[in-house]
Design a protein around this motif. Structure first.
Motif, short mmCIF file in Angstrom:
data_model
loop_
_atom_site.label_atom_id
_atom_site.label_comp_id
_atom_site.label_asym_id
_atom_site.label_seq_id
_atom_site.Cartn_x
_atom_site.Cartn_y
_atom_site.Cartn_z
N VAL A 1 31.85 44.04 85.14
CA VAL A 1 32.27 44.77 86.35
C VAL A 1 31.68 46.17 86.29
CG1 VAL A 1 34.41 43.50 86.73
CG2 VAL A 1 34.44 45.50 85.24
N ASN A 2 31.59 46.84 87.45
CA ASN A 2 30.93 48.15 87.44
C ASN A 2 31.82 49.21 86.78
OD1 ASN A 2 32.57 49.61 89.38
ND2 ASN A 2 31.61 48.35 90.94
N ARG A 3 31.15 50.29 86.42
CA ARG A 3 31.79 51.34 85.62
C ARG A 3 33.05 51.91 86.29
NH1 ARG A 3 28.97 56.84 83.14
NH2 ARG A 3 30.90 58.00 82.88
N PHE B 1 35.00 50.62 88.60
CA PHE B 1 36.10 49.64 88.67
C PHE B 1 36.75 49.46 87.30
CE2 PHE B 1 37.77 45.28 88.64
CZ PHE B 1 38.58 45.34 89.76
N TYR B 2 35.91 49.39 86.28
CA TYR B 2 36.43 49.21 84.91
C TYR B 2 37.30 50.40 84.52
CZ TYR B 2 36.24 48.16 79.87
OH TYR B 2 36.56 47.88 78.57
N TRP B 3 36.80 51.59 84.83
CA TRP B 3 37.51 52.81 84.45
C TRP B 3 38.82 52.96 85.23
CZ3 TRP B 3 38.81 56.29 81.18
CH2 TRP B 3 39.35 57.51 81.59
N LYS C 1 41.16 51.02 86.16
CA LYS C 1 42.37 50.41 85.58
C LYS C 1 42.79 51.16 84.31
CE LYS C 1 44.54 46.08 84.39
NZ LYS C 1 44.36 44.67 84.05
#
Lengths: 162, 200
Positions: A61-63, A65-67, A69
């Protein structure tokens, strides 16, 4: 010693988990025993293969979106950490005072509730017919505290007389 | 005050220290630097993309909460990887409770199986060849039971000793040694392209 126990000893030998004396003993053993030698060779080659490393994978997943959460978890965690860091002081007294306060509020409410009929009674006392000393003279007295007046009505004919 | 544009230039120690002071943007930079590594470990253990993303994110959150415990004895990435491993082990234990797992009869049967060894010649300068070999190893790992795979990963890739693996997996050292032995033997068979049924 079972065969499997021997295999585990050979593995510990390959992994360098034996004392020098034990290691020397295994070295002598594998020189004489081709079966033991084959197991040791096999273990070593698998070790070497694994050293080639793992497949390179990336987060799918892109940075942002990952960050997001992680950030969300950090924010909620920070709040709880602050709460944990500063525990409520005087909780012993609060455990006593809070119910006491509740009881006091309840008592006050009860008192107010009870005082309502009393007030009504008081008002009724102010606004009612008073049998005065002239009763036998067919007289009626009306007194109003609020209006600060008393009215006396006298009927010389007598009540109930035709 | 550190500007956002300065973080990519900062040292890892600087970022960790700033994160300890509550600087979330410094921590975000640490995540950017190591997220693939943490995710890769989670993926190798969970063998599922969604779960690996979830576990790795949980590891980062836990890492943030425990930054005060990071002593600096290992690198920050190694420290965080250990957190991810523990979370994955917890999750795998939960999953195991919810499924009836059958033990692979062949992989835990002692004796009677020869070591059919792979014959790859690895040339470190040839990236593609190495990549292909890694792919084959990964596919073989995927065919191991959860227990065997986990022990092998922790020993071969994380370089943990038997005792530490036993502690993390909550089992005895003997169990770790036994699982590692069977895992290696099965990997040897799988990487040689042999069908297990032939050796039952």
């Amino acid at each position: 010693m079972t065969q499997h126990e021997q295999e585990l000893q050979l593995q510990a030998y390959v992994d360098g988990g034996l004392t020098q004396a034990e290691s020397d003993r295994i070295s002598r053993w594998i020189e004489k025993d081709p079966g033991a030698r084959a197991v040791v060779d096999g273990l070593r080659r698998v070790r070497e293969l694994m050293e080639v490393g793992e497949v390179e994978v990336s987060v799918p997943v892109n940075r942002a979106f990952y960050w997001s959460k992680i950030q969300e978890g950090i924010s909620s965690g920070t709040t709880s950490r602050v709460a944990n860091r500063e525990p409520v002081r005087g909780s012993f007294w609060l455990r006593i005072l809070v119910p006491a306060f509740g009881l006091a509020v309840l008592a006050l409410m009860l008192r107010l509730w009870v005082s309502v009929p009393e007030e009504a009674e008081t008002m009724a006392r102010y606004f009612h017919e008073i049998d005065g000393p002239l009763a036998e003279e067919n007289a009626m007295t009306f007194h109003s505290e609020a209006a600060a007046m008393t009215v006396v009505w006298v009927d010389s004919r007598g009540f109930g007389s035709p | 005050m550190t500007k956002r544009s300065d973080y990519p230039e900062m040292s890892e120690e600087g970022l960790v220290e700033a994160s300890r002071q509550g600087d979330v943007e410094a921590f975000e930079e640490l995540v950017a630097r190591h997220r693939d590594k943490i995710y890769a470990r989670a993926y190798s253990m969970m063998r599922n993309e969604d779960q690996a993303v979830e576990m790795s994110q949980a590891a980062w959150i836990k890492g943030w909460q425990r930054l005060a415990q990071f002593s600096g004895n290992s690198s920050f990435a190694t420290w965080l990887t250990r957190i991810a491993i523990n979370l994955c082990l917890d999750e795998l234990r939960k999953q195991k409770r919810n499924r009836a797992e059958s033990i692979d009869a062949l992989s835990e049967r002692s004796g009677g199986v020869d070591w059919f060894l792979p014959t790859y010649e690895v040339n470190p300068t040839e990236r593609l060849e190495r990549g292909e070999l890694r792919q084959r190893i990964d596919r073989a790992l995927g065919q191991l039971s959860v227990e065997h795979r986990t022990v092998l990963i922790l020993h071969a890739f994380e370089e943990l000793e038997y005792k530490e693996i036993a502690t993390r997996m909550k089992c005895s050292i003997g169990t770790v040694m036994s699982r590692l032995f069977y895992a290696r033997r099965k990997i040897a068979v799988l990487l040689n392209g042999l069908k297990l049924e032939e050796y039952r």
